[in-house]
Design an enzyme around this catalytic site. Structure first.
Site, mmCIF file in Angstrom:
data_model
loop_
_atom_site.group_PDB
_atom_site.id
_atom_site.type_symbol
_atom_site.label_atom_id
_atom_site.label_comp_id
_atom_site.label_asym_id
_atom_site.label_seq_id
_atom_site.Cartn_x
_atom_site.Cartn_y
_atom_site.Cartn_z
ATOM 1 N N LYS A 33 0.275 3.312 0.287
ATOM 2 C CA LYS A 33 0.232 4.638 0.940
ATOM 3 C C LYS A 33 -0.489 4.600 2.275
ATOM 4 C CE LYS A 33 -3.748 6.500 -1.654
ATOM 5 N NZ LYS A 33 -4.786 6.469 -0.635
ATOM 6 N N ALA A 309 -13.243 -8.562 -3.694
ATOM 7 C CA ALA A 309 -11.887 -8.924 -3.286
ATOM 8 C C ALA A 309 -11.392 -10.177 -3.999
ATOM 9 C CB ALA A 309 -11.847 -9.127 -1.776
ATOM 10 N N HIS A 434 -26.776 -35.152 5.960
ATOM 11 C CA HIS A 434 -28.034 -34.724 6.584
ATOM 12 C C HIS A 434 -27.807 -34.584 8.092
ATOM 13 C CE1 HIS A 434 -32.345 -34.480 7.322
ATOM 14 N NE2 HIS A 434 -32.152 -35.337 8.323
HETATM 15 P P1 FAD Z 1 -8.145 -2.002 -2.367
HETATM 16 O O1 FAD Z 1 -8.484 -3.052 -1.404
HETATM 17 O O2 FAD Z 1 -8.959 -0.775 -2.403
HETATM 18 O O3 FAD Z 1 -6.617 -1.628 -2.111
HETATM 19 C C1 FAD Z 1 -5.970 -0.623 -2.822
HETATM 20 C C2 FAD Z 1 -4.799 -0.116 -2.015
HETATM 21 O O4 FAD Z 1 -4.013 0.731 -2.828
HETATM 22 C C3 FAD Z 1 -5.196 0.714 -0.801
HETATM 23 O O5 FAD Z 1 -4.605 0.170 0.365
HETATM 24 C C4 FAD Z 1 -4.671 2.122 -1.099
HETATM 25 O O6 FAD Z 1 -4.219 2.789 0.057
HETATM 26 C C5 FAD Z 1 -3.518 1.809 -2.050
HETATM 27 N N1 FAD Z 1 -3.180 2.906 -2.965
HETATM 28 C C6 FAD Z 1 -4.026 3.619 -3.757
HETATM 29 N N2 FAD Z 1 -3.341 4.498 -4.505
HETATM 30 C C7 FAD Z 1 -2.034 4.337 -4.190
HETATM 31 C C8 FAD Z 1 -0.828 4.949 -4.640
HETATM 32 N N3 FAD Z 1 -0.834 5.869 -5.622
HETATM 33 N N4 FAD Z 1 0.336 4.578 -4.061
HETATM 34 C C9 FAD Z 1 0.346 3.616 -3.100
HETATM 35 N N5 FAD Z 1 -0.745 3.009 -2.648
HETATM 36 C C10 FAD Z 1 -1.923 3.341 -3.205
HETATM 37 N N6 FAD Z 1 -15.542 -7.672 -1.472
HETATM 38 C C11 FAD Z 1 -15.723 -9.004 -1.329
HETATM 39 O O7 FAD Z 1 -15.269 -9.780 -2.148
HETATM 40 N N7 FAD Z 1 -16.424 -9.492 -0.255
HETATM 41 C C12 FAD Z 1 -16.966 -8.687 0.676
HETATM 42 O O8 FAD Z 1 -17.593 -9.168 1.614
HETATM 43 C C13 FAD Z 1 -16.803 -7.284 0.537
HETATM 44 N N8 FAD Z 1 -17.315 -6.438 1.445
HETATM 45 C C14 FAD Z 1 -17.101 -5.096 1.312
HETATM 46 C C15 FAD Z 1 -17.643 -4.234 2.246
HETATM 47 C C16 FAD Z 1 -17.451 -2.871 2.149
HETATM 48 C C17 FAD Z 1 -18.029 -1.940 3.174
HETATM 49 C C18 FAD Z 1 -16.653 -2.364 1.070
HETATM 50 C C19 FAD Z 1 -16.403 -0.894 0.951
HETATM 51 C C20 FAD Z 1 -16.111 -3.207 0.126
HETATM 52 C C21 FAD Z 1 -16.340 -4.580 0.234
HETATM 53 N N9 FAD Z 1 -15.830 -5.470 -0.717
HETATM 54 C C22 FAD Z 1 -16.056 -6.813 -0.577
HETATM 55 C C23 FAD Z 1 -15.072 -5.000 -1.880
HETATM 56 C C24 FAD Z 1 -13.567 -5.193 -1.649
HETATM 57 O O9 FAD Z 1 -13.187 -4.540 -0.469
HETATM 58 C C25 FAD Z 1 -12.789 -4.665 -2.823
HETATM 59 O O10 FAD Z 1 -13.292 -5.226 -4.017
HETATM 60 C C26 FAD Z 1 -11.314 -5.008 -2.710
HETATM 61 O O11 FAD Z 1 -10.759 -4.444 -1.542
HETATM 62 C C27 FAD Z 1 -10.542 -4.528 -3.932
HETATM 63 O O12 FAD Z 1 -9.214 -4.848 -3.773
HETATM 64 P P2 FAD Z 1 -8.064 -4.015 -4.501
HETATM 65 O O13 FAD Z 1 -6.782 -4.695 -4.134
HETATM 66 O O14 FAD Z 1 -8.397 -3.839 -5.911
HETATM 67 O O15 FAD Z 1 -8.124 -2.549 -3.858
#
Ligand code: FAD
Length: 456
Positions: A33, A309, A434
């Site tokens: 989305k 991530a 080292h």
């Molecule tokens: P997301 O990355 O949240 O992606 C989900 C996607 O689904 C989004 O693009 C959203 O738009 C889409 N979506 C949601 N609902 C719908 C729907 N109904 N229909 C279509 N699309 C939809 N993690 C690390 O490992 N290392 C880091 O250094 C790190 N730093 C971070 C720093 C910050 C400030 C934040 C906020 C998070 C950080 N994280 C980090 C955590 C990491 O970003 C998340 O754990 C990771 O992005 C999760 O991935 P995901 O695919 O589960 O979800």
């Protein structure tokens, strides 16, 4: 006939699942989305790390070469550099999905019962699949406290693109996001005050890491109120905000960052229409990422016990492989490395000493302080240590905890060691280059036996 797989959400979990399923020969549709790359690429891992690189270069050059450094923080250039990295990587994800012949649909997906997905977007669609992977991620949580909706109260989503830096920033939450953004802002000259309800920052990390990192940040003029709860935020006039904390303390700030955790994004999915079970705000899954409904999987922040991530990506692969009939091994959450990109960085894998003792291990620990590292000295970064925890009986590694420059890179070696069930003797017989900071891991292992070379 090819199996049809639908992935909902194009973050690291979703796009990894889609790419793996395509490698395995499935016909894959990914629905997103917002922007491809999700939280991690657009408002998480990547933008924060770009800002952290910039703030460190700025702070170091101010410290080492004050005569050669401009006075004003080049915030707009710092933002541009971050945006460039994000857009380049987003194009990279688009290219990978195109190469994998994955159909990408822009729109909001919801479940319509069985294995039917409807999409509200430029055109309304109804799609059928053999398997569905939910990867809808998370968003910042806002606690129900007076003043949360005031102008000047922001989450990390907004702070990462803020047009000008505040003079005084209050951060609610001393977890990973709070500590990383405290690092960025303090290095860029902002007065930072961190408020944390627990009695230490990074409450899930090794206690010595929490303590030493806090002491180090205090030297950079970051102020901490630990064991304090935010009670309310009030407008004071002139753009100033007043935060009332438990115990009668009050803090003034120009901007308040709320970094108290994240909540799964579930509402648009309409899970109830497919009968998918939710427990404590997340989709309930088993070790293969299966929900209670056959053929429906959930991965990443919307389902996982660890919101990172690399966990989302690992779960994405498991879900795709399981959905396509491969024999898969569940993820061992004890072996997930975690990194904090503060300066110095912190990273850990395995158990902390307390966790190891609680699980009944008789443990031994070796520590190598960075004060004794030549590489740390020439880098001007001698705060920190490398800690190895092993089980006393067999010397098997149980945990490695690092507070050091490049800790988030070095932890990969530690993860491999723990995955291979390595012992301290195996670390000791390995030859380390080292001068490196990593050679201190061997010194920490040697310290357990009273044989460290560079420690008295
Ligand atoms: P997301 O990355 O949240 O992606 C989900 C996607 O689904 C989004 O693009 C959203 O738009 C889409 N979506 C949601 N609902 C719908 C729907 N109904 N229909 C279509 N699309 C939809 N993690 C690390 O490992 N290392 C880091 O250094 C790190 N730093 C971070 C720093 C910050 C400030 C934040 C906020 C998070 C950080 N994280 C980090 C955590 C990491 O970003 C998340 O754990 C990771 O992005 C999760 O991935 P995901 O695919 O589960 O979800």
């Amino acid at each position: 006939m090819k199996k049809r797989l639908i992935v909902i959400g194009g973050g690291p979990g979703g796009y990894t699942a889609a790419l793996r399923a395509s490698q395995l020969g499935a016909e894959v549709t990914l629905i997103e989305k917002g922007e491809l790359g999700g939280t991690c690429l657009n408002v998480g891992c990547i933008p924060t790390k770009s800002l952290l690189e910039s703030s460190q270069v700025w702070a170091k050059s101010r410290q080492w070469y004050p005569e050669a450094t401009a006075r004003e923080v080049p915030w707009s250039s710092i933002l541009k550099r971050k945006e460039l990295a994000v857009s380049q990587l987003r194009k990279g994800v688009q290219g990978l999905l195109r190469a994998g012949k994955i159909k990408v649909i822009k729109g909001t997906a919801s479940l319509a019962g069985g294995k039917t997905v409807t999409v509200a977007g430029e055109e309304a669609l109804s799609l059928q699949a053999d398997a569905i992977i939910l990867a809808t991620g998370s968003r910042p949580s806002l606690p129900p406290i007076e003043g949360m909706n005031l102008p000047g109260v922001v989450t990390s989503d907004e702070l990462l693109s803020i047009q000008s830096l505040p003079k005084r920033l209050a951060i609610i939450g001393g977890g990973v996001i709070g500590v990383e953004l405290a690092t960025v802002c303090s290095e860029l000259g902002v007065s930072v005050h961190v408020i944390e309800a627990a009695d230490r920052i990074l409450p899930n990390m090794d206690t010595q890491i929490s303590q030493q990192l806090k002491d180090h940040l205090e030297k950079q003029k970051v102020v901490f109120s630990l064991g304090k709860k935010l009670e309310k935020i009030l407008e004071k006039g002139g753009g100033s905000l007043e935060l009332s904390l438990s115990g009668g303390e009050s803090v003034e700030a120009d901007l308040v960052l709320v970094a108290v955790g994240r909540a799964a994004v579930l509402e648009p999915l309409q899970l109830e229409r497919a009968g998918v079970e939710v427990v404590r705000g997340k989709v309930k899954v088993n070790a293969y990422q299966q929900t209670n409904q056959p053929g429906i999987y959930a991965i990443g922040d919307c389902a996982s016990p660890i919101m990172l991530a690399h966990v989302a990506m690992a779960e994405g692969k498991i879900a795709a492989e399981h959905a396509l009939g491969l024999a898969v091994e569940p993820l061992n959450y004890d072996l997930v490395p975690q990194g904090i990109y503060s300066h110095p960085e912190a990273a850990m894998v395995g158990l902390t000493s307390e966790e190891a003792r609680n699980r009944g291990f008789d443990i031994e620990e070796g520590i190598f302080p960075l004060m004794a590292s030549g590489k740390a000295l020439v880098s001007g970064e001698t705060t920190g240590f490398l800690k190895v925890i092993a089980d006393k009986k067999y010397g098997r590694l149980l945990g490695i905890h690092l507070l050091a420059p490049h800790a988030t890179e070095m932890i990969s070696e530690a993860s491999l060691g723990l995955t291979l069930e390595a012992t301290i003797d195996e670390i000791i017989k390995t030859v380390y280059p080292h001068p490196t900071i990593a050679e201190g891991i061997q010194e920490a292992a040697l310290a357990i036996k009273g044989q460290a070379i560079h420690l008295p």
